[in-house]
Scaffold this active site. Structure first.
Site, PDB file in Angstrom:
ATOM      1  N   LYS A 182      -5.190 -18.096  66.283  1.00 49.85           N
ATOM      2  CA  LYS A 182      -5.259 -17.784  64.860  1.00 49.85           C
ATOM      3  C   LYS A 182      -6.646 -17.990  64.255  1.00 49.85           C
ATOM      4  CE  LYS A 182      -0.851 -16.906  64.736  1.00 49.85           C
ATOM      5  NZ  LYS A 182      -0.345 -15.510  64.569  1.00 49.85           N
ATOM      6  N   LYS A 204     -10.711 -13.274  62.118  1.00 47.51           N
ATOM      7  CA  LYS A 204     -10.558 -13.404  63.573  1.00 47.51           C
ATOM      8  C   LYS A 204     -11.609 -12.555  64.280  1.00 47.51           C
ATOM      9  CE  LYS A 204      -5.496 -14.016  63.540  1.00 47.51           C
ATOM     10  NZ  LYS A 204      -5.163 -13.468  62.211  1.00 47.51           N
ATOM     11  N   GLU A 259      -2.169  -5.719  65.677  1.00 51.75           N
ATOM     12  CA  GLU A 259      -1.685  -4.413  65.220  1.00 51.75           C
ATOM     13  C   GLU A 259      -1.971  -4.205  63.735  1.00 51.75           C
ATOM     14  OE1 GLU A 259       1.976  -3.054  67.979  1.00 51.75           O
ATOM     15  OE2 GLU A 259       2.493  -4.545  66.463  1.00 51.75           O
TER      16      GLU A 259
END
Length: 215
Positions: free
Chosen positions: A14, A71, A163
């Site tokens: 994460k 990220k 995604e």
């Protein structure tokens, strides 16, 4: 290496440590993992974009959903897995030529012809519409994604399947349409930071008896 222990210990990262780059050896191994991923009838309908530069990240970030931006900003590697917009004859011919070059037919023209015919048959089964062919190629991309996630774990790296992006924006940012490609899925790879809360959480899966049946 115990693969069962590996799958129990890996997790979806994460947050990444932006100060820890990947080595060239690690990048080379990840590239080979992607390139040698299996695909139905060896169709290899993909192209992998390995983004490591700040300029490359600048292209990707606007196409991501907000919770994925950091990220990609902090991970030393982000992979965009794209598939062809059409599995055309040129690609099928290129596959056959490469297999021949790699010695898969041993100079046997009948074997070569048979392999070509079999592949075209199965491609045809999955190409009764443009949408069906795209869905079939996307399934091949996800096989490569699985190999990437596990491959990263074997190198003691963390990874995140992503995604959460806007395909049209990402395709435009990388000029994929002009290359005859379209984005399917993204993954970041690197070293988790102290802010990676998921690293400390226990893994949770349904009981084996609910998801596994031996016949």
């Amino acid at each position: 290496m115990n693969i069962a222990e590996l799958v129990r210990s890996r997790h979806t990262c994460k947050a990444y440590d932006a100060q820890r780059p990947l080595s060239e050896e690690q990048l080379a191994q990840l590239q080979e993992i992607l390139r040698y991923s299996p695909s139905s009838v060896n169709s290899q309908p993909w192209h992998f974009f390995l983004v490591t530069s700040e300029a490359g990240k600048d292209k990707l970030v606007p196409a991501l959903t907000e919770h994925n931006m950091e990220k990609v900003r902090s991970a030393p590697l982000t992979v965009v897995i794209a598939t062809k917009t059409e599995l055309d004859d040129d690609h099928l011919q290129a596959l056959l030529a490469q297999e021949d070059l790699d010695g898969r037919f041993g100079g046997n023209e009948e074997a070569k012809k048979g392999a070509d015919g079999a592949r075209r048959y199965y491609v045809g089964l999955n190409s009764t519409s443009a949408q069906k062919q795209q869905e079939w190629m996307a399934r091949q991309a996800y096989i490569a994604l699985g190999f990437l996630l596990m491959g990263a774990a074997t190198l003691d790296l963390d990874a995140t399947p992503i995604e959460g992006f806007f395909p049209e924006k990402l395709d435009a940012a990388l000029g994929l349409t002009e290359l005859g490609l379209k984005s399917v899925v993204v993954a970041s790879v690197g070293y988790g930071s102290e802010q990676d809360f998921n690293a400390a959480l226990p893994k949770s899966r349904l009981p084996a008896e609910q998801v596994l049946t031996r016949l």
